[in-house]
Design a protein around this motif. Structure first.
Motif, PDB file in Angstrom:
ATOM      1  N   ASN A 191       0.807  -1.225   0.000  1.00 28.26           N
ATOM      2  CA  ASN A 191       0.000   0.000   0.000  1.00 28.26           C
ATOM      3  C   ASN A 191       0.842   1.278   0.000  1.00 28.26           C
ATOM      4  OD1 ASN A 191      -2.561  -1.179   0.016  1.00 28.26           O
ATOM      5  ND2 ASN A 191      -2.652  -1.302   2.248  1.00 28.26           N
ATOM      6  N   ALA A 192       2.157   1.156   0.117  1.00 24.22           N
ATOM      7  CA  ALA A 192       3.018   2.313   0.364  1.00 24.22           C
ATOM      8  C   ALA A 192       2.835   3.435  -0.651  1.00 24.22           C
ATOM      9  CB  ALA A 192       4.477   1.871   0.414  1.00 24.22           C
ATOM     10  N   GLU A 193       2.876   3.113  -1.933  1.00 24.35           N
ATOM     11  CA  GLU A 193       2.771   4.159  -2.944  1.00 24.35           C
ATOM     12  C   GLU A 193       1.390   4.802  -2.948  1.00 24.35           C
ATOM     13  OE1 GLU A 193       4.994   5.627  -5.019  1.00 24.35           O
ATOM     14  OE2 GLU A 193       6.451   4.535  -3.797  1.00 24.35           O
ATOM     15  N   ARG A 194       0.361   3.992  -2.798  1.00 23.74           N
ATOM     16  CA  ARG A 194      -0.996   4.526  -2.820  1.00 23.74           C
ATOM     17  C   ARG A 194      -1.280   5.404  -1.599  1.00 23.74           C
ATOM     18  NH1 ARG A 194      -5.775   0.903  -5.114  1.00 23.74           N
ATOM     19  NH2 ARG A 194      -4.659   1.522  -6.996  1.00 23.74           N
ATOM     20  N   LEU A 195      -0.574   5.167  -0.501  1.00 18.58           N
ATOM     21  CA  LEU A 195      -0.815   5.944   0.712  1.00 18.58           C
ATOM     22  C   LEU A 195      -0.184   7.333   0.666  1.00 18.58           C
ATOM     23  CD1 LEU A 195      -0.425   3.342   3.617  1.00 18.58           C
ATOM     24  CD2 LEU A 195      -2.522   4.479   2.842  1.00 18.58           C
ATOM     25  N   LYS A 196       0.797   7.535  -0.186  1.00 12.02           N
ATOM     26  CA  LYS A 196       1.494   8.825  -0.216  1.00 12.02           C
ATOM     27  C   LYS A 196       0.541   9.997  -0.434  1.00 12.02           C
ATOM     28  CE  LYS A 196       6.098   7.196  -1.548  1.00 12.02           C
ATOM     29  NZ  LYS A 196       7.149   7.200  -2.594  1.00 12.02           N
ATOM     30  N   PRO A 197      -0.338   9.969  -1.429  1.00  9.47           N
ATOM     31  CA  PRO A 197      -1.257  11.104  -1.590  1.00  9.47           C
ATOM     32  C   PRO A 197      -2.282  11.216  -0.456  1.00  9.47           C
ATOM     33  CG  PRO A 197      -1.763   9.366  -3.162  1.00  9.47           C
ATOM     34  CD  PRO A 197      -0.456   9.006  -2.547  1.00  9.47           C
ATOM     35  N   ILE A 198      -2.595  10.116   0.207  1.00  8.61           N
ATOM     36  CA  ILE A 198      -3.536  10.172   1.329  1.00  8.61           C
ATOM     37  C   ILE A 198      -2.874  10.844   2.523  1.00  8.61           C
ATOM     38  CG2 ILE A 198      -4.996   8.822   2.889  1.00  8.61           C
ATOM     39  CD1 ILE A 198      -5.198   6.712   0.705  1.00  8.61           C
ATOM     40  N   TYR A 199      -1.621  10.499   2.774  1.00  6.44           N
ATOM     41  CA  TYR A 199      -0.881  11.189   3.835  1.00  6.44           C
ATOM     42  C   TYR A 199      -0.797  12.689   3.533  1.00  6.44           C
ATOM     43  CZ  TYR A 199       0.846   7.240   6.640  1.00  6.44           C
ATOM     44  OH  TYR A 199       0.939   6.171   7.500  1.00  6.44           O
ATOM     45  N   ALA A 200      -0.568  13.028   2.279  1.00  4.17           N
ATOM     46  CA  ALA A 200      -0.482  14.440   1.892  1.00  4.17           C
ATOM     47  C   ALA A 200      -1.818  15.140   2.105  1.00  4.17           C
ATOM     48  CB  ALA A 200      -0.047  14.546   0.435  1.00  4.17           C
ATOM     49  N   LYS A 201      -2.904  14.463   1.804  1.00  5.26           N
ATOM     50  CA  LYS A 201      -4.243  15.017   1.994  1.00  5.26           C
ATOM     51  C   LYS A 201      -4.516  15.259   3.474  1.00  5.26           C
ATOM     52  CE  LYS A 201      -9.065  14.026   0.707  1.00  5.26           C
ATOM     53  NZ  LYS A 201      -9.964  13.041   0.043  1.00  5.26           N
ATOM     54  N   PHE A 202      -4.114  14.315   4.315  1.00  6.28           N
ATOM     55  CA  PHE A 202      -4.274  14.476   5.759  1.00  6.28           C
ATOM     56  C   PHE A 202      -3.400  15.614   6.276  1.00  6.28           C
ATOM     57  CE2 PHE A 202      -6.137  10.313   7.602  1.00  6.28           C
ATOM     58  CZ  PHE A 202      -7.051  10.229   6.563  1.00  6.28           C
ATOM     59  N   GLY A 206      -3.763  19.428   8.626  1.00  3.94           N
ATOM     60  CA  GLY A 206      -3.103  19.493   9.922  1.00  3.94           C
ATOM     61  C   GLY A 206      -2.911  18.175  10.637  1.00  3.94           C
ATOM     62  N   ILE A 207      -3.071  17.063   9.937  1.00  6.58           N
ATOM     63  CA  ILE A 207      -2.873  15.754  10.565  1.00  6.58           C
ATOM     64  C   ILE A 207      -1.607  15.139   9.981  1.00  6.58           C
ATOM     65  CG2 ILE A 207      -3.837  13.435  10.887  1.00  6.58           C
ATOM     66  CD1 ILE A 207      -6.607  14.731  10.661  1.00  6.58           C
ATOM     67  N   GLY A 208      -0.556  15.129  10.802  1.00  2.39           N
ATOM     68  CA  GLY A 208       0.738  14.640  10.358  1.00  2.39           C
ATOM     69  C   GLY A 208       0.788  13.135  10.237  1.00  2.39           C
ATOM     70  N   LYS A 209       1.907  12.653   9.694  1.00  4.50           N
ATOM     71  CA  LYS A 209       2.061  11.228   9.410  1.00  4.50           C
ATOM     72  C   LYS A 209       1.967  10.379  10.661  1.00  4.50           C
ATOM     73  CE  LYS A 209       4.887   8.083   6.647  1.00  4.50           C
ATOM     74  NZ  LYS A 209       6.035   7.965   5.722  1.00  4.50           N
ATOM     75  N   GLU A 210       2.586  10.833  11.741  1.00  5.18           N
ATOM     76  CA  GLU A 210       2.582  10.043  12.973  1.00  5.18           C
ATOM     77  C   GLU A 210       1.168   9.886  13.531  1.00  5.18           C
ATOM     78  OE1 GLU A 210       4.665  10.021  17.420  1.00  5.18           O
ATOM     79  OE2 GLU A 210       5.394  11.370  15.858  1.00  5.18           O
ATOM     80  N   LYS A 211       0.402  10.968  13.497  1.00  4.96           N
ATOM     81  CA  LYS A 211      -0.966  10.906  14.010  1.00  4.96           C
ATOM     82  C   LYS A 211      -1.864  10.059  13.108  1.00  4.96           C
ATOM     83  CE  LYS A 211      -4.706  13.805  15.833  1.00  4.96           C
ATOM     84  NZ  LYS A 211      -4.643  13.218  17.184  1.00  4.96           N
TER      85      LYS A 211
END
Length: 261
Positions: A191-202, A206-211
């Motif tokens: 899922n790593a590549e597909r998650l990149k834009p979702i992390y960016a959207k979050f 104001g919701i960082g990667k760790e959260k």
């Protein structure tokens, strides 16, 4: 069944628009059997499948798709399957603690992010175990008959509800928890590549990667906690599937005979 093409890791089915579609077979059991490959698969959602992807599943003679997403998720992004109905779609919605992934982003936009904790997902996994035994049992009954294979079960990311279903099935077959956790980890790779834009959207709200990680990653902690809960509340996996999944011993025996070599 036709021989299934696989990538170099021996598990992942090469579809262009389902990145976490993979075989749960190949693991060794405590009794030195091997879980058969080419029979049962797990996946992320199938709502983006191209015509070529659909044709591949059709050519491989898939019999069932079991959709574990909530009804809202299914309605928002229906699975795309061959139009000839050669593959049967079974809706098995799993929703607990008023948690629906279909409206997660809407909740986050409204400032509702207090649930983004590992403790929440530990509780969620336990509730999925307690409350959806018959759902997992439906998948297991299908898998107990060669006429229903190959089949695939999936949710949205193919890691939480799908991960629980896969973990319980592998445990019923006698695979070690260590290997089950290794299988669980593969979702983070695929899922790593597909998650990149979702992390960016979050991140944009104001919701960082760790959260965001407890929700977007396939963490081991909830699955380990679920196994502990299973042992403490039900005793053994056999007791769980007989009581909560309402399997009978004949079906349990057939499941193992059908999926082990």
């Amino acid at each position: 069944m036709n021989e299934l093409p696989i990538l170099n890791d021996g598990r992942r089915l090469p579809l262009s628009q389902a990145v976490n579609f993979r075989d749960i077979g190949g693991y060794r059991t405590f009794e030195n059997h091997i879980v058969k490959q080419g029979c049962v698969f797990r996946s992320d959602h199938l709502s983006r499948l191209t015509l070529e992807d659909q044709e591949r599943l059709q050519q491989l003679q898939f019999k069932y798709v079991c959709d574990l997403r909530t009804l809202r998720e299914q309605q928002k992004a229906p699975d795309l399957l061959p139009p000839d109905s050669s593959i049967r779609l079974l809706s098995l919605p799993v929703e607990a603690e008023n948690f629906d992934p279909a409206i997660v982003y809407k909740r986050l936009l409204a400032g509702d992010d207090g649930w983004l904790t590992m403790d929440f997902f530990i509780r969620l996994y336990r509730s999925y175990l307690d409350d959806f035994g018959q759902t997992w049992g439906t998948v297991f009954r299908l898998a107990a008959s060669p006429a229903n294979l190959p089949l695939v079960f999936h949710c949205t990311g193919g890691k939480d509800r799908t991960g629980i279903c896969a973990a319980l099935l592998l445990k019923v077959l006698g695979v070690s928890e260590s290997d089950i956790l290794t299988d669980h980890d593969l979702s983070n790779i695929y899922n790593a590549e597909r998650l990149k834009p979702i992390y960016a959207k979050f991140s944009a709200i104001g919701i960082g990667k760790e959260k965001a990680a407890p929700y977007l990653q396939a963490a081991r902690e909830p699955l380990v906690a679920m196994f502990d809960h299973l042992k403490n509340k039900y005793g053994t996996i056999e007791e769980y599937v007989l009581k909560q999944a309402t399997l009978d011993r004949k079906t349990l025996t057939a499941l193992r005979a059908n999926l082990l070599q």
